[in-house]
Write a protein that holds these residues in place. Structure first.
Motif, mmCIF file in Angstrom:
data_model
loop_
_atom_site.group_PDB
_atom_site.id
_atom_site.type_symbol
_atom_site.label_atom_id
_atom_site.label_comp_id
_atom_site.label_asym_id
_atom_site.label_seq_id
_atom_site.Cartn_x
_atom_site.Cartn_y
_atom_site.Cartn_z
ATOM 1 N N VAL A 47 0.742 -1.095 0.035
ATOM 2 C CA VAL A 47 0.025 0.208 0.205
ATOM 3 C C VAL A 47 0.943 1.256 -0.123
ATOM 4 O O VAL A 47 1.984 1.418 0.635
ATOM 5 C CB VAL A 47 -1.022 0.087 1.267
ATOM 6 N N VAL A 48 0.292 2.391 -0.733
ATOM 7 C CA VAL A 48 1.197 3.524 -0.700
ATOM 8 C C VAL A 48 0.330 4.593 -0.503
ATOM 9 O O VAL A 48 -0.900 4.739 -1.054
ATOM 10 C CB VAL A 48 1.809 3.681 -2.284
ATOM 11 N N THR A 49 0.410 5.506 0.562
ATOM 12 C CA THR A 49 -0.394 6.947 0.620
ATOM 13 C C THR A 49 0.473 7.907 0.212
ATOM 14 O O THR A 49 1.543 8.094 0.238
ATOM 15 C CB THR A 49 -0.534 6.941 2.288
ATOM 16 N N LEU A 50 -0.006 8.551 -0.870
ATOM 17 C CA LEU A 50 0.663 9.582 -1.840
ATOM 18 C C LEU A 50 -0.061 10.970 -1.531
ATOM 19 O O LEU A 50 -1.140 11.138 -2.276
ATOM 20 C CB LEU A 50 0.649 9.140 -3.188
ATOM 21 N N ASP A 51 0.594 11.844 -1.125
ATOM 22 C CA ASP A 51 0.406 13.265 -1.319
ATOM 23 C C ASP A 51 0.324 13.712 -2.798
ATOM 24 O O ASP A 51 1.614 13.790 -3.313
ATOM 25 C CB ASP A 51 1.323 14.026 -0.210
ATOM 26 N N LEU A 52 -0.466 14.368 -3.149
ATOM 27 C CA LEU A 52 -0.502 14.854 -4.646
ATOM 28 C C LEU A 52 0.508 16.138 -4.547
ATOM 29 O O LEU A 52 1.120 16.369 -5.946
ATOM 30 C CB LEU A 52 -1.663 15.081 -5.315
ATOM 31 N N GLY A 53 0.486 16.802 -3.604
ATOM 32 C CA GLY A 53 1.210 18.130 -3.564
ATOM 33 C C GLY A 53 2.602 17.812 -3.294
ATOM 34 O O GLY A 53 3.157 18.132 -2.102
ATOM 35 N N LEU A 54 3.593 17.362 -4.137
ATOM 36 C CA LEU A 54 4.777 17.106 -4.001
ATOM 37 C C LEU A 54 6.002 18.190 -4.296
ATOM 38 O O LEU A 54 5.518 18.806 -5.589
ATOM 39 C CB LEU A 54 5.251 15.904 -4.319
ATOM 40 N N PRO A 55 7.011 18.329 -3.999
ATOM 41 C CA PRO A 55 7.966 19.130 -4.562
ATOM 42 C C PRO A 55 8.516 18.796 -5.585
ATOM 43 O O PRO A 55 8.510 17.377 -5.744
ATOM 44 C CB PRO A 55 9.190 19.172 -3.413
ATOM 45 N N PRO A 56 8.813 19.400 -6.732
ATOM 46 C CA PRO A 56 9.070 20.962 -6.464
ATOM 47 C C PRO A 56 7.929 21.667 -7.137
ATOM 48 O O PRO A 56 8.160 22.913 -7.113
ATOM 49 C CB PRO A 56 10.196 21.098 -7.766
ATOM 50 N N ASP A 57 6.676 21.027 -6.999
ATOM 51 C CA ASP A 57 5.624 21.859 -7.297
ATOM 52 C C ASP A 57 4.414 21.676 -6.252
ATOM 53 O O ASP A 57 3.553 20.894 -6.754
ATOM 54 C CB ASP A 57 5.045 21.571 -8.859
#
Length: 453
Positions: A47-57
Motif C-alpha cells: 500500500v502507498v499513501t501519496l500526497d499529490l502536492g509534492l516538491p518541486p511543485d
C-alpha cells in the motif's frame, strides 16, 4: 506478500502522525517522486499513501499525479491512496480514474487513514493469494476462488481428471457445473478431443433421443439423411450431460445400456456403433429422492455417480464473491469499452450481504449491467441493483409476522447447511416433521432448498 506501507509526503508532521497511527504495519517514507520510486523498488510495498502536492511543485498536483502513474506502471497491483487538499476533489477523481485505490482529503484523521490502509491491505493480500493459488493450479485455471469450500472441490476434480471414471456434478443452478466439467476435460488425456455438451432439460422429450444417439435416413418423418448424434460427435473426448435429472425415464434405459456396453444404435438403425468417450453428468436435482420416487433409475444413478462432486453455492464462498466480481468487472469493461475499474465500499458490502439465489450466473448478470450503468470508474451498490449492508446489521423489522418469517427462514437455512443438505436430518434439527419442513420451505419460497441439493 508484505505488510509494508510507503508514506509519500513532504510534510514531516504528517509523516510523524502516520508513523504513530499505523503501528501495525512496516512503514517506509519518501518526500518526493524520485525517493518514492526508489523506496518502491527497494521495499515493494503493498500500500502507498501519496500526497499529490509534492516538491518541486507542492502547490499543484502535477508531480503527485506523475508519481502515481510511475508507481502503477512499476507495481500495478499496489494499492495507492492519494491524499489531497480540502478543495482539490477534481485531482482526486482524476487519480482514481488513473487507477488509484482511493483518495483522502486533508486534514488527515489518524483513525480514518488507518481504516483506509487496513482495507487496502486486506484487498491486496486477498488478490495476492488468489494469484499465487492460480499459479499453483495445474489444470483448473477456469475456476476462480480460494475459499476452502471451492478449493476442496478443485482438489477432488484434479484427482479424477486423469481418469475415465464417471463423474456426477451436483449443485444449485448457476454454480458453474459446466465450467467444472470443461476444466476436468481440459486437464485429462482427452483434452485434444471434442468436449460436447447437451442440456437434457432444454430439448423436447421427443427429440432428445435422436439428438443424443443420432438417426438413420427414413427413421421418421423428416429424417432425410443419416445424422450423427452428440454421443458420436464426442468420439475420443468428453460428453457432458447437463441436467440429467430431467432425462425422460424411458430414455434412461437406453442411456444405461450405452454406459455399460459403450455401444450405441442410431434411431431407426440396426448396427451397433462402438464409442470411446468419457461421460460427465450434472444436475441441480436430488437424484436420491428421485430414485425413491421411481422417477430416476437406480441402476443409472449408480452408473453415472461413481464419484459425485457437490459444488458449493456462491453464498458459501465468502470473499470469492469479490474475486469473481473483479474478474467479471475486468471482462465486461473490456467487452463494452467502459470506464469502471473498481468497487465502492458500499458495493462490496452489498455483494457480501446478498444471498445470491442465482449464484454465479446472477453475479455475472449484475456485473454486466453495473459496468454499463456506472457513471465513473467506481461501481456503486446502486449500479449493481443491490442494497448496501449497513455495518452488517439486519434492517429493522417491527412487524411481528415479518420478524418471525425472517427468523424461521434463517433457522431453516442454518439447519439445512448443518445437516449437509439432508432433509430428514434438517427436520430433526429443527424439531419438526419432514412434511412440516416442506410446508415451511414452500411458505417462505426457499427456492435453493426446494431443489434438494
Amino acid at each position: 506478500m508484505t505488510d509494508t506501507v510507503l508514506i509519500v509526503d513532504d510534510d514531516l508532521g504528517i509523516q510523524k502522525q502516520l508513523k504513530w497511527s499505523l503501528t501495525d504495519f512496516n512503514l517506509v517514507f519518501a518526500d518526493d517522486r524520485p525517493s518514492a520510486i526508489a523506496q518502491l523498488r527497494r521495499h515493494e510495498p503493498s500500500v502507498v499513501t501519496l500526497d499529490l502536492g509534492l516538491p518541486p511543485d507542492p502547490a499543484n498536483a502535477s508531480e503527485g499525479l506523475a508519481a502515481l502513474e510511475e508507481i502503477l506502471a512499476l507495481a500495478p497491483n499496489t494499492k495507492v491512496i492519494v491524499v489531497t487538499g480540502n478543495n482539490d476533489k477534481e485531482h482526486a477523481l482524476k487519480a482514481i480514474d488513473m487507477g488509484a485505490y482511493d483518495f483522502y482529503q486533508k486534514p488527515v484523521d489518524s483513525d480514518t487513514m488507518k481504516l483506509l490502509v487496513n482495507r487496502a491491505m486486506n484487498l491486496f493480500n486477498l488478490e495476492h493469494e488468489n494469484r499465487i493459488l492460480a499459479k499453483r493450479r495445474s489444470g483448473m485455471s477456469r475456476i476462480v476462488g480460494n475459499s476452502d469450500a471451492i478449493q476442496t472441490v478443485v482438489r477432488k476434480a484434479e484427482k479424477i481428471a486423469g481418469t475415465d471414471i464417471s463423474t456426477l456434478l451436483l449443485g444449485e443452478s448457476g454454480t458453474g457445473k459446466e465450467v467444472f466439467a470443461r476444466s476436468i476435460h481440459e486437464h485429462s488425456p482427452r483434452k485434444d478431443a471434442p468436449f460436447v455438451a447437451i442440456n437434457c432439460a432444454s430439448i423436447p422429450e421427443a427429440l432428445l433421443e435422436s439428438e443424443l444417439f443420432g438417426y438413420e435416413k427414413g427413421a421418421f418423418t423428416g429424417a432425410n439423411k443419416t445424422t450423427v448424434g452428440k454421443i458420436e460427435t464426442a468420439q475420443g473426448g468428453t460428453l457432458f450431460l447437463d441436467e440429467i435429472g430431467d432425462m425422460p425415464i424411458g430414455l434412461q434405459a437406453k442411456m444405461l445400456r450405452f454406459l455399460q456396453e459403450r455401444v450405441i444404435e442410431r434411431v431407426g438403425g440396426r448396427n451397433e456403433i462402438p464409442v470411446d468417450i468419457r461421460v460427465i453428468c450434472a444436475t441441480h436435482r436430488n437424484l436420491q429422492e428421485m430414485v425413491g420416487k421411481e422417477t430416476f433409475r437406480e441402476d443409472l444413478y449408480y452408473r453415472i455417480g461413481e464419484i459425485p462432486i457437490l459444488i458449493p453455492p456462491l453464498r458459501e464462498r465468502d470473499q470469492d464473491i469479490i474475486l469473481l466480481a473483479k474478474t467479471f468487472l475486468n471482462q465486461y469493461r473490456d467487452e463494452f469499452n467502459a470506464k469502471a475499474k473498481s468497487f465502492s465500499e458500499s458495493a462490496v458490502k452489498a455483494m457480501l450481504a446478498h444471498s445470491w439465489p442465482g449464484n454465479i450466473r446472477e453475479l455475472q448478470n449484475k456485473l454486466k449491467a453495473a459496468v454499463i450503468m456506472a457513471e465513473g470508474t467506481v461501481v456503486q451498490a446502486d449500479d449493481l441493483g443491490l442494497i448496501a449492508a449497513d455495518g452488517g446489521e439486519e434492517p429493522e423489522i417491527l412487524n411481528l409476522r415479518e420478524a418471525r418469517e425472517l427468523a424461521e427462514s434463517k433457522a431453516i437455512r442454518k439447519a439445512y447447511r448443518s445437516a449437509q443438505k439432508n432433509m430428514s436430518k434438517t427436520a430433526e434439527l429443527l424439531g419438526v416433521t419432514r412434511p412440516t419442513l416442506y410446508s415451511l420451505i414452500e411458505k417462505y419460497h426457499l427456492e435453493d432448498i426446494k431443489t434438494g441439493v
